[in-house]
Design a protein around this motif. Structure first.
Motif, PDB file in Angstrom:
ATOM      1  N   UNK A 150       0.795  -1.392  -0.097  1.00  0.00           N
ATOM      2  CA  UNK A 150      -0.101   0.135   0.082  1.00  0.00           C
ATOM      3  C   UNK A 150       1.007   1.187  -0.115  1.00  0.00           C
ATOM      4  N   UNK A 151       1.988   1.192   0.778  1.00  0.00           N
ATOM      5  CA  UNK A 151       2.919   2.599   0.773  1.00  0.00           C
ATOM      6  C   UNK A 151       3.460   2.692  -0.752  1.00  0.00           C
ATOM      7  N   UNK A 152       3.865   1.380  -1.265  1.00  0.00           N
ATOM      8  CA  UNK A 152       4.248   1.591  -2.637  1.00  0.00           C
ATOM      9  C   UNK A 152       3.433   2.262  -3.542  1.00  0.00           C
ATOM     10  N   UNK A 153       2.244   1.925  -3.394  1.00  0.00           N
ATOM     11  CA  UNK A 153       0.969   2.496  -4.327  1.00  0.00           C
ATOM     12  C   UNK A 153       0.988   4.073  -3.898  1.00  0.00           C
ATOM     13  N   UNK A 154       0.919   4.228  -2.853  1.00  0.00           N
ATOM     14  CA  UNK A 154       0.828   5.684  -2.163  1.00  0.00           C
ATOM     15  C   UNK A 154       1.873   6.521  -2.956  1.00  0.00           C
ATOM     16  N   UNK A 155       3.186   6.008  -2.997  1.00  0.00           N
ATOM     17  CA  UNK A 155       4.500   6.905  -3.357  1.00  0.00           C
ATOM     18  C   UNK A 155       4.268   6.915  -5.026  1.00  0.00           C
ATOM     19  N   UNK A 156       3.665   5.756  -5.568  1.00  0.00           N
ATOM     20  CA  UNK A 156       3.570   5.947  -6.964  1.00  0.00           C
ATOM     21  C   UNK A 156       2.582   6.824  -7.502  1.00  0.00           C
ATOM     22  N   UNK A 157       1.434   6.939  -6.816  1.00  0.00           N
ATOM     23  CA  UNK A 157       0.404   7.658  -7.198  1.00  0.00           C
ATOM     24  C   UNK A 157       0.720   9.356  -6.949  1.00  0.00           C
ATOM     25  N   UNK A 158       1.410   9.418  -5.911  1.00  0.00           N
ATOM     26  CA  UNK A 158       1.762  11.030  -5.556  1.00  0.00           C
ATOM     27  C   UNK A 158       2.772  11.546  -5.965  1.00  0.00           C
ATOM     28  N   UNK A 159       3.517  10.556  -6.285  1.00  0.00           N
ATOM     29  CA  UNK A 159       5.121  10.945  -6.810  1.00  0.00           C
ATOM     30  C   UNK A 159       5.995  11.552  -5.619  1.00  0.00           C
ATOM     31  N   UNK A 160       5.418  11.218  -4.505  1.00  0.00           N
ATOM     32  CA  UNK A 160       6.370  11.801  -3.318  1.00  0.00           C
ATOM     33  C   UNK A 160       7.192  10.793  -2.651  1.00  0.00           C
ATOM     34  N   UNK A 161       8.214  10.979  -2.093  1.00  0.00           N
ATOM     35  CA  UNK A 161       8.902   9.932  -1.433  1.00  0.00           C
ATOM     36  C   UNK A 161       8.786   9.650  -0.074  1.00  0.00           C
ATOM     37  N   UNK A 162       8.200  10.439   0.704  1.00  0.00           N
ATOM     38  CA  UNK A 162       8.133  10.231   2.244  1.00  0.00           C
ATOM     39  C   UNK A 162       6.940   9.879   2.813  1.00  0.00           C
ATOM     40  N   UNK A 163       7.119   9.221   3.864  1.00  0.00           N
ATOM     41  CA  UNK A 163       5.719   8.898   4.722  1.00  0.00           C
ATOM     42  C   UNK A 163       5.660   9.512   5.970  1.00  0.00           C
ATOM     43  N   UNK A 164       4.698   9.546   6.728  1.00  0.00           N
ATOM     44  CA  UNK A 164       4.835  10.159   8.030  1.00  0.00           C
ATOM     45  C   UNK A 164       3.994   8.885   8.919  1.00  0.00           C
ATOM     46  N   UNK A 165       4.745   8.742  10.118  1.00  0.00           N
ATOM     47  CA  UNK A 165       4.150   7.729  11.341  1.00  0.00           C
ATOM     48  C   UNK A 165       4.012   8.710  12.441  1.00  0.00           C
ATOM     49  N   UNK A 166       3.493   7.965  13.583  1.00  0.00           N
ATOM     50  CA  UNK A 166       3.375   8.494  14.719  1.00  0.00           C
ATOM     51  C   UNK A 166       4.212   7.711  15.721  1.00  0.00           C
ATOM     52  N   UNK A 167       4.714   8.382  16.596  1.00  0.00           N
ATOM     53  CA  UNK A 167       5.898   7.981  17.443  1.00  0.00           C
ATOM     54  C   UNK A 167       5.011   6.662  18.356  1.00  0.00           C
ATOM     55  N   UNK A 168       5.777   5.568  18.469  1.00  0.00           N
ATOM     56  CA  UNK A 168       4.986   4.312  19.233  1.00  0.00           C
ATOM     57  C   UNK A 168       4.228   3.479  18.375  1.00  0.00           C
ATOM     58  N   UNK A 169       4.220   3.732  17.015  1.00  0.00           N
ATOM     59  CA  UNK A 169       3.250   3.138  15.956  1.00  0.00           C
ATOM     60  C   UNK A 169       3.722   1.856  15.898  1.00  0.00           C
ATOM     61  N   UNK A 170       2.856   0.879  15.381  1.00  0.00           N
ATOM     62  CA  UNK A 170       3.282  -0.628  14.894  1.00  0.00           C
ATOM     63  C   UNK A 170       2.425  -1.055  13.760  1.00  0.00           C
ATOM     64  N   UNK A 171       3.122  -1.379  12.918  1.00  0.00           N
ATOM     65  CA  UNK A 171       2.872  -1.678  11.453  1.00  0.00           C
ATOM     66  C   UNK A 171       3.772  -2.806  10.966  1.00  0.00           C
ATOM     67  N   UNK A 172       3.837  -3.837  11.808  1.00  0.00           N
ATOM     68  CA  UNK A 172       4.602  -5.328  11.560  1.00  0.00           C
ATOM     69  C   UNK A 172       5.983  -4.755  11.416  1.00  0.00           C
TER      70      UNK A 172
END
Length: 457
Positions: A150-172
């Motif tokens: 899903x993050x690959x798709x987000x970067x592909x469609x926006x053309x942007x390189x960065x993501x944002x997470x919240x401190x203490x997050x868990x995504x595997x």
């Protein structure tokens, strides 16, 4: 009362060590077969276990399971445990739910993988859209895989390189989410094996519930996606402030940033997850762990606009491997188990039962904490309950990290196992399943009260 050099969670470290030692001795005495099988490591496995985190259980050695059914695990010594860990959400709907077991038996004779759709697939896509609200879906094997894709798709469609997470997050084990805040500054999480990159170059991080900080970072308009759980769960549980999710959605839209909601743990909230219960509007949606009743599977969905943009991206990109997908993903065993789970297990009736008993557990734990005047609190999201050995509520990942009391939590865990109760080993999480009974909840509350009394003796 905060932890200090001499205490954790208001309990002296001396008392914690004594309880841990005495409970470890009792655990060993009760499980000679498990100790013989796993006490010195299981032959042939690195570290003596097939997955390294099996050594993270606070017990002296892992319990070796003979069988599990519903909300009970029985080990090879014949000891039954009321299971509130439930595979850390993987078996949130109980061990071997009958509809899922029937679906597995049926599919076992029809082929386990063949890289093609089958009749269950024709139903499953519609079920996912109807249940979770997004129109287009893909299947993966773990939530980690689904988040990566899903993050690959987000970067592909926006053309942007960065993501944002919240401190203490868990995504595997998604690499780029492995960052934290240290004294307000981003840093790679400690302990990452073989990590050679500075992950903070492409991952921005702010505290959960900090709307001004979120707005400031998004203003740069270089963030492809915010990935978040609706509730921080794999630390000490942190609930969203009123209005936080509304602000998150408004600010991401304003910045042209996509919003990915990872419901892998918060599916405890209801049949449509926290998203369905509270009307969240993600662009991307991920759900793993219990979606197939315990069979390894995950799903990720796209909103109509993201799907349209991704089709356009695929039409113009050069041919070649997308970096997404694994051979055993989207196999017919997953289809059969997911269909059974969605149609017959993740029902309103089952969730009502889970919610009712989770509320009973929450109330019972709070009463025990109050009776023993402990500086602790209880947090709950649907059928997911957690006692936290610090005052609350917590508002962000830094507060959650400070609230963690590892020595105290480990002692409590072993003591509960000795009283017939299993909770999650990495934090004090407890789940209610459709198979959990009121009697099991009451036994857990009683055991918790008894352990609290021992800690304060």
């Amino acid at each position: 009362m905060k932890s200090s050099a001499n205490s954790q969670g208001g309990v002296s470290l001396t008392r914690i060590r004594k309880l841990r030692a005495s409970e470890a001795e009792a655990f060993r005495a009760a499980r000679p077969k498990s100790e013989a099988a796993a006490g010195k490591g299981i032959a042939g496995f690195f570290g003596g276990v097939p997955m390294h985190w099996m050594n993270d259980w606070p017990t002296p050695f892992p319990v070796v399971v003979d069988r599990a059914k519903g909300a009970v695990i029985v080990d090879i010594d014949g000891i039954g445990l009321d299971d509130f860990c439930l595979g850390d959400t993987g078996s949130m709907f109980g061990h071997s739910p009958p509809p899922v077991a029937r679906a597995i038996r049926r599919q076992a004779g029809r082929g386990l993988t063949y890289m093609l759709p089958d009749e269950d697939t024709l139903v499953l896509g519609k079920l996912l859209s109807e249940r979770f609200g997004l129109p287009e879906w893909q299947i993966a094997t773990t939530a980690t895989d689904a988040n990566r894709f899903a993050l690959r798709v987000a970067r592909a469609v926006t053309g942007r390189p960065k993501i944002l997470v919240f401190n203490g997050c868990y995504h595997g084990s998604v690499d780029e989410t492995m960052v934290r805040l240290v004294d307000g500054r981003p840093a790679n999480r400690p302990g990452l094996a073989g990590e050679f990159r500075d992950l903070t170059e492409t991952t921005k991080i702010v505290e959960f519930n900090d709307i001004p900080a979120l707005e400031k970072v998004l203003a740069g308009k270089d963030i492809a996606c915010v990935i978040t759980e609706p509730v921080l769960t794999n630390s000490c549980m942190v609930l969203p402030d009123p209005g936080f999710h509304d602000a998150l959605r408004r600010l991401t839209r304003k910045a042209g940033t996509l919003l990915l909601i990872d419901e892998t743990h918060t599916i405890s909230t209801g049949p449509g997850g926290y998203t369905g219960r509270y009307g969240l509007e993600p662009d991307l949606f991920v759900l793993g762990k219990p979606i197939a009743g315990g069979v390894p599977a995950s799903v990720w969905g796209m909103g109509a606009d993201v799907a349209r943009r991704y089709r356009a991206y695929n039409a113009r990109k050069e041919p070649g491997y997308s970096g997404m997908g694994t051979t055993l993903s989207a196999n017919p065993l997953q289809f059969a188990a997911m269909r059974a789970t969605l149609e017959e297990v993740m029902t309103e009736v089952n969730y009502a039962h889970m919610e009712r008993l989770a509320e009973r557990l929450e109330t019972g734990l709070e009463a025990a904490i109050a009776m023993h005047r402990l500086p602790w609190h209880v947090a709950r999201v649907g059928a997911r309950v957690e006692f936290i050995c610090a005052k609350g509520p917590l508002r962000n990942g830094s507060e959650a990290e400070a609230a963690h009391a590892p020595a105290l939590e480990a002692a409590i865990h072993v003591a509960l196992v000795n009283r017939g109760v299993l909770i999650a080993p990495f934090h004090n999480m407890m789940l209610i399943s459709p198979a959990t009974t009121k009697r099991q909840v009451d036994r857990l509350v009683a055991a918790f009260g008894e352990v609290a009394a021992l800690l304060l003796a």
